[in-house]
Design an enzyme around this catalytic site. Structure first.
Site, PDB file in Angstrom:
ATOM      1  N   HIS A  14       0.759  -1.172  -0.351  1.00 51.29           N
ATOM      2  CA  HIS A  14       0.018   0.174  -0.008  1.00 51.29           C
ATOM      3  C   HIS A  14       0.301   1.640  -0.549  1.00 51.29           C
ATOM      4  CE1 HIS A  14      -4.274   2.310   1.438  1.00 51.29           C
ATOM      5  NE2 HIS A  14      -2.858   2.870   1.393  1.00 51.29           N
ATOM      6  N   HIS A  16       1.091   5.275  -1.735  1.00 50.22           N
ATOM      7  CA  HIS A  16       1.394   6.672  -3.238  1.00 50.22           C
ATOM      8  C   HIS A  16       2.020   6.669  -2.617  1.00 50.22           C
ATOM      9  CE1 HIS A  16      -2.810   6.637  -0.755  1.00 50.22           C
ATOM     10  NE2 HIS A  16      -3.056   6.355   0.018  1.00 50.22           N
ATOM     11  N   ARG A  18       1.619   9.378  -6.020  1.00 48.62           N
ATOM     12  CA  ARG A  18       1.853  10.823  -6.561  1.00 48.62           C
ATOM     13  C   ARG A  18       1.853  10.093  -8.176  1.00 48.62           C
ATOM     14  NH1 ARG A  18      -1.455  10.802  -2.070  1.00 48.62           N
ATOM     15  NH2 ARG A  18      -0.018  11.682  -0.164  1.00 48.62           N
ATOM     16  N   ASN A  42      -5.509   6.998  -5.954  1.00 52.01           N
ATOM     17  CA  ASN A  42      -5.799   8.155  -5.778  1.00 52.01           C
ATOM     18  C   ASN A  42      -5.493  10.081  -6.271  1.00 52.01           C
ATOM     19  OD1 ASN A  42      -3.976   7.995  -3.564  1.00 52.01           O
ATOM     20  ND2 ASN A  42      -5.088   9.434  -2.322  1.00 52.01           N
ATOM     21  N   LYS A 100      -9.647  -0.269  -5.469  1.00 49.67           N
ATOM     22  CA  LYS A 100      -9.859   0.377  -4.159  1.00 49.67           C
ATOM     23  C   LYS A 100     -11.296   0.515  -3.728  1.00 49.67           C
ATOM     24  CE  LYS A 100      -7.905   2.000  -0.101  1.00 49.67           C
ATOM     25  NZ  LYS A 100      -6.600   3.246  -0.263  1.00 49.67           N
ATOM     26  N   HIS A 137     -10.275   1.409   2.396  1.00 51.76           N
ATOM     27  CA  HIS A 137     -10.183   2.415   3.126  1.00 51.76           C
ATOM     28  C   HIS A 137     -11.457   2.011   4.095  1.00 51.76           C
ATOM     29  CE1 HIS A 137      -8.343   6.286   4.507  1.00 51.76           C
ATOM     30  NE2 HIS A 137      -9.553   6.227   4.993  1.00 51.76           N
ATOM     31  N   HIS A 175      -4.409  -0.586   6.300  1.00 54.21           N
ATOM     32  CA  HIS A 175      -3.681   0.241   7.577  1.00 54.21           C
ATOM     33  C   HIS A 175      -4.497   0.766   8.599  1.00 54.21           C
ATOM     34  CE1 HIS A 175      -6.378   3.013   5.229  1.00 54.21           C
ATOM     35  NE2 HIS A 175      -5.789   3.873   4.232  1.00 54.21           N
ATOM     36  N   LEU A 220      -4.500   8.895   8.138  1.00 52.38           N
ATOM     37  CA  LEU A 220      -5.653   8.637   8.307  1.00 52.38           C
ATOM     38  C   LEU A 220      -5.958   7.316   7.788  1.00 52.38           C
ATOM     39  CD1 LEU A 220      -8.121  11.236   6.770  1.00 52.38           C
ATOM     40  CD2 LEU A 220      -7.797  10.999   9.309  1.00 52.38           C
ATOM     41  N   ASP A 248       1.412   2.711   4.067  1.00 47.05           N
ATOM     42  CA  ASP A 248       0.646   4.017   3.369  1.00 47.05           C
ATOM     43  C   ASP A 248       1.241   5.773   3.427  1.00 47.05           C
ATOM     44  OD1 ASP A 248      -1.821   5.338   2.872  1.00 47.05           O
ATOM     45  OD2 ASP A 248      -2.559   5.310   4.991  1.00 47.05           O
ATOM     46  N   HIS A 252       3.244  14.297   1.101  1.00 48.96           N
ATOM     47  CA  HIS A 252       1.992  16.199   1.079  1.00 48.96           C
ATOM     48  C   HIS A 252       3.793  17.480   1.372  1.00 48.96           C
ATOM     49  CE1 HIS A 252      -1.894  14.939   1.102  1.00 48.96           C
ATOM     50  NE2 HIS A 252      -1.530  13.449   1.795  1.00 48.96           N
ATOM     51  N   ALA A 264      -4.003  15.166   5.124  1.00 47.53           N
ATOM     52  CA  ALA A 264      -3.383  14.243   5.940  1.00 47.53           C
ATOM     53  C   ALA A 264      -2.627  13.107   5.769  1.00 47.53           C
ATOM     54  CB  ALA A 264      -5.345  12.958   6.442  1.00 47.53           C
TER      55      ALA A 264
HETATM   56  C1  NCD Z   1      -3.727   9.675   1.857  1.00 46.37           C
HETATM   57  C2  NCD Z   1      -3.313  10.236   0.872  1.00 46.37           C
HETATM   58  O1  NCD Z   1      -2.269  11.439   1.119  1.00 46.37           O
HETATM   59  O2  NCD Z   1      -3.428   9.840  -0.106  1.00 46.37           O
HETATM   60  N1  NCD Z   1      -3.317   9.638   3.371  1.00 46.37           N
HETATM   61  C3  NCD Z   1      -3.504   9.465   4.514  1.00 46.37           C
HETATM   62  O3  NCD Z   1      -3.483  10.154   5.609  1.00 46.37           O
HETATM   63  N2  NCD Z   1      -3.106   7.924   4.769  1.00 46.37           N
HETATM   64  C4  NCD Z   1      -4.728   8.465   1.470  1.00 46.37           C
HETATM   65  C5  NCD Z   1      -5.062   7.310   2.714  1.00 46.37           C
HETATM   66  O4  NCD Z   1      -4.919   5.871   2.321  1.00 46.37           O
HETATM   67  O5  NCD Z   1      -6.313   7.524   3.336  1.00 46.37           O
HETATM   68 ZN    ZN Z   2      -3.396   5.293   1.444  1.00 46.41          ZN
END
Ligand code: NCD
Ligand code: ZN
Length: 344
Positions: A14, A16, A18, A42, A100, A137, A175, A220, A248, A252, A264
């Site tokens: 899992h 991200h 980007r 996402n 997802k 999620h 997560h 989150l 996860d 950011h 988050a």
């Molecule tokens: C994730 C994100 O920023 O894409 N943020 C997070 O707090 N984990 C989205 C997610 O997995 O909830």
């Molecule tokens: Zn995530």
């Protein structure tokens, strides 16, 4: 005392990654640590078609050096109007490893998510029949439900009925952050598993409010009480094949975290294995680390185990306060701390 540990190459189930400049900045961290990763869809706009997933996969590989030995495993973002045929075809063509489920409004870029499970019943039927995993999620979004209770309430209201209605659907509760989730997964059938992040093994909700507000500890699902951290951590190190590694990692920019309305997400990709190794070491079960990091995930997904190995040595590594990324800075998990295991 063990001073080094060599394990089969691990995967991140899992992450991200980007797109654009942030992808360029972060992809290498994940590819350095992991052989494969389940890449979250996402983006804006979300990855809802096999063509979009193919293009995203190419962008990920283009962001890495030509000789990178890394395989991104793509996921489809479920919407109220997703076509079951598109999912099934994408899965059959080897583009979509999984799909997802973001409840609409639950987290970053989830506005196009599912507003009611009833809207994706046909998609879930199709996924169940072809063995395509559903990644969840697991948080409700109701404003009257306390943010710290949203996972437990999701399990009761949404997940339990879903598992009853689709008894053969392969489900990964992503997560997990609560004792409720651990119990749910343990008691469910073999087709239900969960990923566990490093941060939910290390921090409880006090971390978000330590002597002031700490945006870099905010993600989150949000970190919960200590009793929940202990339950999640115990599940991770238990050796149960139902629990496996999923960072996860959710980068950011520092300026977007340190804002009046901070995003988050915790960016843990640069030192993820070091962070997990600390947990297994502290619990005195380093011999369970390989199964959690490198075996349980592929077995659940029905994929081959990786060839090759990675080695971690008991050697201090100082985690930087911030890293350069996408024309700005990004703060990694454990910033300013020292971890006691280093990836060679
Ligand atoms: C994730 C994100 O920023 O894409 N943020 C997070 O707090 N984990 C989205 C997610 O997995 O909830
Ligand atoms: Zn995530």
């Amino acid at each position: 005392m063990t001073d080094s540990i060599t394990i089969r190459r691990p995967d991140d189930w899992h992450v991200h990654l980007r797109d654009g400049a942030m992808l360029e900045a972060v992809a290498g961290y994940t590819a350095r640590q992991f052989a494969r990763a389940i890449v979250m869809p996402n983006l804006t706009p979300p990855v809802t078609t096999a063509d979009a997933a193919r293009a995203y996969r190419e962008a990920i590989m283009a962001a890495l050096p030509g000789d990178a030995d890394f395989t991104p495993l793509m996921t489809a973002y479920l919407t109220d109007t997703i076509s079951p045929d598109e999912l099934a075809r994408g899965h059959e063509d080897g583009v979509f490893t999984a799909a997802k489920l973001y409840p609409a409004g639950a987290t970053t870029n989830s506005a196009s998510g599912v507003t009611d499970i009833a809207n994706i019943r046909a998609a879930l039927e199709a996924m169940q029949s072809i063995g395509m995993p559903l990644l969840v999620h697991g948080e409700v979004t109701d404003h009257d439900i306390d943010i710290f209770d949203r996972e437990a309430v999701f399990i009761e209201r949404i997940l339990e009925p879903l598992v009853r209605d689709f008894p053969a659907l392969r489900i990964v509760l992503e997560h997990i952050t609560t004792a409720d989730a651990v119990r749910f997964v343990e008691n469910a059938g073999q087709n239900v598993a969960a990923t566990i992040t490093p941060h939910h093994c290390h921090i409880n909700r006090n971390a978000i409010f330590e002597r002031g507000i700490r945006p870099h500890a905010y993600c989150l699902p949000i970190a919960k009480r200590e009793q929940h951290r202990l339950a999640v951590r115990a599940a991770a190190v238990s050796g149960s094949p139902k629990f496996f590694l999923g960072t996860d990692s959710a980068p950011h920019a520092k300026r977007d975290k340190e804002a009046a309305c901070g995003c988050a997400g915790i960016f843990n990709a640069p030192y993820a294995l070091e962070s997990y190794a600390a947990v297994f070491d502290e619990e005195d079960v380093l011999d369970h680390f390989e199964a959690f990091a490198s075996e349980h995930g592929p077995r659940f997904y029905g994929l081959p185990l990786n060839e090759g190995t990675v080695t971690l040595r008991r050697e201090s590594v100082d985690i930087p306060e911030s890293l350069d990324a996408a024309g700005g800075e990004i703060v990694p998990f454990h910033a300013g701390e020292t971890l006691r295991w280093s990836l060679i």
